[in-house]
Scaffold this motif. Structure first.
Motif, PDB file in Angstrom:
ATOM      1  N   ARG A 129     -68.562  -0.360  -5.919  1.00  0.00           N
ATOM      2  CA  ARG A 129     -67.314   0.406  -6.091  1.00  0.00           C
ATOM      3  C   ARG A 129     -67.408   1.141  -7.423  1.00  0.00           C
ATOM      4  NH1 ARG A 129     -62.863  -2.187  -6.992  1.00  0.00           N
ATOM      5  NH2 ARG A 129     -61.398  -1.438  -5.431  1.00  0.00           N
ATOM      6  N   ILE A 130     -67.293   2.447  -7.384  1.00  0.00           N
ATOM      7  CA  ILE A 130     -67.522   3.227  -8.614  1.00  0.00           C
ATOM      8  C   ILE A 130     -66.442   4.290  -8.831  1.00  0.00           C
ATOM      9  CG2 ILE A 130     -70.024   2.926  -8.528  1.00  0.00           C
ATOM     10  CD1 ILE A 130     -68.475   6.299  -7.765  1.00  0.00           C
ATOM     11  N   VAL A 131     -66.428   4.752 -10.083  1.00  0.00           N
ATOM     12  CA  VAL A 131     -65.629   5.906 -10.469  1.00  0.00           C
ATOM     13  C   VAL A 131     -66.554   6.817 -11.269  1.00  0.00           C
ATOM     14  CG1 VAL A 131     -64.783   4.880 -12.619  1.00  0.00           C
ATOM     15  CG2 VAL A 131     -63.352   6.485 -11.406  1.00  0.00           C
ATOM     16  N   ALA A 132     -66.300   8.131 -11.227  1.00  0.00           N
ATOM     17  CA  ALA A 132     -67.174   9.054 -11.964  1.00  0.00           C
ATOM     18  C   ALA A 132     -66.463  10.375 -12.213  1.00  0.00           C
ATOM     19  CB  ALA A 132     -68.464   9.315 -11.180  1.00  0.00           C
ATOM     20  N   ARG A 133     -66.954  11.074 -13.238  1.00  0.00           N
ATOM     21  CA  ARG A 133     -66.508  12.458 -13.466  1.00  0.00           C
ATOM     22  C   ARG A 133     -67.723  13.371 -13.340  1.00  0.00           C
ATOM     23  NH1 ARG A 133     -66.089  16.514 -17.708  1.00  0.00           N
ATOM     24  NH2 ARG A 133     -64.121  17.630 -17.527  1.00  0.00           N
ATOM     25  N   LEU A 134     -67.629  14.314 -12.427  1.00  0.00           N
ATOM     26  CA  LEU A 134     -68.713  15.264 -12.196  1.00  0.00           C
ATOM     27  C   LEU A 134     -68.632  16.400 -13.210  1.00  0.00           C
ATOM     28  CD1 LEU A 134     -68.331  15.412  -8.313  1.00  0.00           C
ATOM     29  CD2 LEU A 134     -69.924  14.021  -9.654  1.00  0.00           C
ATOM     30  N   ASP A 135     -69.733  17.155 -13.349  1.00  0.00           N
ATOM     31  CA  ASP A 135     -69.701  18.342 -14.215  1.00  0.00           C
ATOM     32  C   ASP A 135     -68.775  19.378 -13.604  1.00  0.00           C
ATOM     33  OD1 ASP A 135     -71.363  17.634 -16.279  1.00  0.00           O
ATOM     34  OD2 ASP A 135     -73.171  18.177 -15.161  1.00  0.00           O
ATOM     35  N   PRO A 136     -67.837  19.919 -14.387  1.00  0.00           N
ATOM     36  CA  PRO A 136     -66.927  20.927 -13.833  1.00  0.00           C
ATOM     37  C   PRO A 136     -67.655  22.128 -13.213  1.00  0.00           C
ATOM     38  CG  PRO A 136     -66.136  20.166 -15.961  1.00  0.00           C
ATOM     39  CD  PRO A 136     -67.484  19.546 -15.762  1.00  0.00           C
ATOM     40  N   VAL A 137     -68.778  22.509 -13.789  1.00  0.00           N
ATOM     41  CA  VAL A 137     -69.500  23.679 -13.243  1.00  0.00           C
ATOM     42  C   VAL A 137     -69.998  23.403 -11.827  1.00  0.00           C
ATOM     43  CG1 VAL A 137     -71.549  25.127 -13.550  1.00  0.00           C
ATOM     44  CG2 VAL A 137     -70.166  24.503 -15.525  1.00  0.00           C
ATOM     45  N   ARG A 138     -70.336  22.150 -11.550  1.00  0.00           N
ATOM     46  CA  ARG A 138     -70.831  21.799 -10.210  1.00  0.00           C
ATOM     47  C   ARG A 138     -69.699  21.423  -9.260  1.00  0.00           C
ATOM     48  NH1 ARG A 138     -76.012  19.319 -10.520  1.00  0.00           N
ATOM     49  NH2 ARG A 138     -75.852  19.040  -8.266  1.00  0.00           N
ATOM     50  N   TYR A 143     -73.398   9.046 -14.876  1.00  0.00           N
ATOM     51  CA  TYR A 143     -71.940   9.266 -14.943  1.00  0.00           C
ATOM     52  C   TYR A 143     -71.128   8.135 -14.319  1.00  0.00           C
ATOM     53  CZ  TYR A 143     -72.934  14.181 -16.097  1.00  0.00           C
ATOM     54  OH  TYR A 143     -73.366  15.335 -16.684  1.00  0.00           O
ATOM     55  N   LEU A 144     -71.785   7.107 -13.792  1.00  0.00           N
ATOM     56  CA  LEU A 144     -71.062   6.093 -13.009  1.00  0.00           C
ATOM     57  C   LEU A 144     -70.483   4.978 -13.877  1.00  0.00           C
ATOM     58  CD1 LEU A 144     -73.763   5.554 -10.227  1.00  0.00           C
ATOM     59  CD2 LEU A 144     -71.546   6.699  -9.904  1.00  0.00           C
ATOM     60  N   ALA A 145     -69.342   4.465 -13.450  1.00  0.00           N
ATOM     61  CA  ALA A 145     -68.808   3.206 -14.000  1.00  0.00           C
ATOM     62  C   ALA A 145     -68.323   2.369 -12.832  1.00  0.00           C
ATOM     63  CB  ALA A 145     -67.669   3.480 -14.973  1.00  0.00           C
ATOM     64  N   LYS A 146     -68.534   1.065 -12.926  1.00  0.00           N
ATOM     65  CA  LYS A 146     -68.083   0.150 -11.867  1.00  0.00           C
ATOM     66  C   LYS A 146     -66.574  -0.029 -11.936  1.00  0.00           C
ATOM     67  CE  LYS A 146     -71.445  -2.857 -10.031  1.00  0.00           C
ATOM     68  NZ  LYS A 146     -72.692  -3.348 -10.543  1.00  0.00           N
ATOM     69  N   ALA A 197     -59.384   6.700  -9.020  1.00  0.00           N
ATOM     70  CA  ALA A 197     -59.798   8.111  -9.062  1.00  0.00           C
ATOM     71  C   ALA A 197     -59.077   8.861 -10.173  1.00  0.00           C
ATOM     72  CB  ALA A 197     -59.518   8.771  -7.713  1.00  0.00           C
ATOM     73  N   GLY A 198     -57.896   8.356 -10.567  1.00  0.00           N
ATOM     74  CA  GLY A 198     -57.115   9.032 -11.610  1.00  0.00           C
ATOM     75  C   GLY A 198     -57.596   8.755 -13.024  1.00  0.00           C
ATOM     76  N   ILE A 199     -58.641   7.964 -13.176  1.00  0.00           N
ATOM     77  CA  ILE A 199     -59.068   7.548 -14.522  1.00  0.00           C
ATOM     78  C   ILE A 199     -59.933   8.581 -15.264  1.00  0.00           C
ATOM     79  CG2 ILE A 199     -60.493   5.869 -15.781  1.00  0.00           C
ATOM     80  CD1 ILE A 199     -59.587   3.715 -13.790  1.00  0.00           C
ATOM     81  N   PRO A 200     -61.008   9.111 -14.660  1.00  0.00           N
ATOM     82  CA  PRO A 200     -62.092   9.661 -15.489  1.00  0.00           C
ATOM     83  C   PRO A 200     -61.712  10.719 -16.524  1.00  0.00           C
ATOM     84  CG  PRO A 200     -62.841   9.404 -13.238  1.00  0.00           C
ATOM     85  CD  PRO A 200     -61.365   9.115 -13.238  1.00  0.00           C
ATOM     86  N   THR A 201     -61.196  11.865 -16.125  1.00  0.00           N
ATOM     87  CA  THR A 201     -60.992  12.928 -17.115  1.00  0.00           C
ATOM     88  C   THR A 201     -59.904  12.564 -18.112  1.00  0.00           C
ATOM     89  OG1 THR A 201     -61.763  14.688 -15.663  1.00  0.00           O
ATOM     90  CG2 THR A 201     -60.267  15.326 -17.444  1.00  0.00           C
ATOM     91  N   VAL A 202     -58.737  12.139 -17.623  1.00  0.00           N
ATOM     92  CA  VAL A 202     -57.621  11.975 -18.565  1.00  0.00           C
ATOM     93  C   VAL A 202     -57.772  10.742 -19.438  1.00  0.00           C
ATOM     94  CG1 VAL A 202     -55.959  13.370 -17.301  1.00  0.00           C
ATOM     95  CG2 VAL A 202     -56.165  10.953 -16.738  1.00  0.00           C
ATOM     96  N   ALA A 203     -58.197   9.622 -18.858  1.00  0.00           N
ATOM     97  CA  ALA A 203     -58.365   8.425 -19.681  1.00  0.00           C
ATOM     98  C   ALA A 203     -59.546   8.622 -20.636  1.00  0.00           C
ATOM     99  CB  ALA A 203     -58.578   7.191 -18.803  1.00  0.00           C
ATOM    100  N   ARG A 251     -68.978   6.021 -21.979  1.00  0.00           N
ATOM    101  CA  ARG A 251     -67.561   6.011 -22.376  1.00  0.00           C
ATOM    102  C   ARG A 251     -66.694   5.541 -21.209  1.00  0.00           C
ATOM    103  NH1 ARG A 251     -66.466  11.268 -23.263  1.00  0.00           N
ATOM    104  NH2 ARG A 251     -66.966  11.200 -25.480  1.00  0.00           N
ATOM    105  N   LEU A 252     -67.034   6.014 -20.009  1.00  0.00           N
ATOM    106  CA  LEU A 252     -66.215   5.653 -18.841  1.00  0.00           C
ATOM    107  C   LEU A 252     -66.250   4.144 -18.588  1.00  0.00           C
ATOM    108  CD1 LEU A 252     -64.389   6.833 -16.698  1.00  0.00           C
ATOM    109  CD2 LEU A 252     -66.407   7.345 -15.304  1.00  0.00           C
ATOM    110  N   VAL A 253     -67.398   3.507 -18.836  1.00  0.00           N
ATOM    111  CA  VAL A 253     -67.484   2.041 -18.692  1.00  0.00           C
ATOM    112  C   VAL A 253     -66.520   1.372 -19.680  1.00  0.00           C
ATOM    113  CG1 VAL A 253     -69.008   0.053 -19.083  1.00  0.00           C
ATOM    114  CG2 VAL A 253     -69.832   2.030 -17.778  1.00  0.00           C
ATOM    115  N   ARG A 254     -66.518   1.861 -20.936  1.00  0.00           N
ATOM    116  CA  ARG A 254     -65.601   1.289 -21.948  1.00  0.00           C
ATOM    117  C   ARG A 254     -64.149   1.490 -21.541  1.00  0.00           C
ATOM    118  NH1 ARG A 254     -69.577   3.080 -25.552  1.00  0.00           N
ATOM    119  NH2 ARG A 254     -68.607   5.094 -25.935  1.00  0.00           N
TER     120      ARG A 254
END
Ligand SMILES: NC(=O)c1ccc[n+]([C@@H]2O[C@H](COP(=O)([O-])OP(=O)(O)OC[C@H]3O[C@@H](n4cnc5c(N)ncnc54)[C@H](OP(=O)(O)O)[C@@H]3O)[C@@H](O)[C@H]2O)c1
Length: 307
Positions: free
Chosen positions: A84-93, A107-110, A121-127, A260-263
């Protein structure tokens, strides 16, 4: 697979069928459970960030996703099918609002079982941005005071909770039902910016997180203590004003970063931090979700389920 596709700047994003992406040796294929929208998606759609993020069409909308790993590339050893993962993709892609996404493993965090994937899903960019601003650029310490603008928004709602968990005193600006939300998130002092001028009520602040820009940006310098810091999220800060007030100012440029996302995910789990959610809608309601994000009035995250 289904995906939300943008064919040109300012064209209506449409739901269409495209091929499942191929992955490289350092990537994983994720079966997306949910994707979250951000103001960035609206700005990319409007073409106002072409110099920073030169996207190519057809573009699959979205940077933030949560889901389960379906397959791993030849060099990927730390992850396996079903994680089970969460991630933030590159905006350009882009690529988050789709049945499957190709995600670089870096880019993955468990996601722990205690956090549903739909809200994760609401975590990556804003948190991630809140964390970067408060602790990496802002160097916020227990006992200090931080002013967080837009405390009922995506970045602001996480910033309030992270700062409180770190032992800081939190002031925030909100309006309407945002007042109750900010109190519930733990803010020490809540200012209704439509009815009060925060700049007349605050002083000796150590750090300002400016999620608004414009006039709010200009007025924020005056609330800082000598040597305090302003972090601007919307546009580069006004250096002349910073110098005039004997404070420092920096621009926050959030980049995808798995470490950072893992933290961030573990801080959310350990401190029972609330993922403030404006709404969760299914893919066929994408246009309503995008309109809500474009309104600038969201109360936290707008999440689109893909599964
Ligand atoms: N530089 C970077 O790396 C970076 C990273 C992430 C986000 N950002 C930017 O930061 C901004 C905030 O992002 P977000 O995801 O938190 O947005 P969001 O979730 O859409 O937040 C919108 C919030 O702003 C509030 N608001 C509007 N005008 C306000 C004002 N004058 N004073 C106080 N609150 C006000 C709204 O509340 P009301 O309805 O009560 O007005 C709403 O709750 C966006 O422009 C985004 O693009 C930059």
């Amino acid at each position: 697979m289904k995906a939300v596709i943008l064919d040109d700047y300012n064209s209506m994003p449409v739901i269409g069928d495209i091929a499942i992406p191929e992955i490289g040796p350092d990537d994983v294929l994720v079966r997306v459970v949910a994707a979250a929208l951000n103001p960035l998606d609206v700005k990319l759609h409007g073409g106002v960030l072409q110099d920073y993020f030169p996207i190519e069409f057809r573009y699959v909308v979205g940077t933030d996703l949560a889901g389960r790993i379906e397959a791993v590339g030849a060099n990927v050893t730390d992850w396996e099918k079903g994680d089970r993962i969460v991630a933030r993709l590159d905006p350009v892609r882009g690529g988050a609002c789709a049945g499957f996404a190709c995600v670089p493993a870096k880019y993955l965090a468990k996601v722990p079982d205690t956090i549903p994937l739909e809200t994760a899903a609401g975590i990556p960019t804003v948190a991630g941005t809140a964390w970067q601003a408060l602790f990496e650029l802002g160097d916020l310490k227990a006992g200090q005071t931080v002013l967080i603008h837009a405390g009922a928004g995506g970045v602001g709602s996480f910033a309030i909770q992270f700062a409180r968990a770190g032992g800081a005193r939190v002031m925030t600006t909100v309006s309407g039902d945002g007042i109750d939300i900010a109190h519930r998130l733990g803010a020490d002092h809540v200012i209704d910016y439509r009815n009060a001028n925060f700049a007349e009520n605050l002083s000796d602040i150590d750090l300002v997180i400016d999620t608004i820009g414009g006039e709010t940006h200009q007025r924020s310098f005056g609330v800082l203590r000598r040597g305090g810091k302003l972090l601007a999220l919307v546009a580069p800060p006004d250096e002349a004003l910073a110098n005039a007030h004997n404070v420092t100012a920096d621009f926050v440029f959030h980049m995808s970063d798995g470490e950072r996302l893992v933290r961030v995910v573990s801080a959310i789990a350990e401190n029972s931090i609330n993922i403030l959610t404006d709404r969760i809608v299914s893919l066929d309601a994408f246009s309503d979700a995008f309109a809500r994000q474009s309104s600038g009035c969201a109360r936290g995250k707008i999440i689109v389920t893909m599964a």
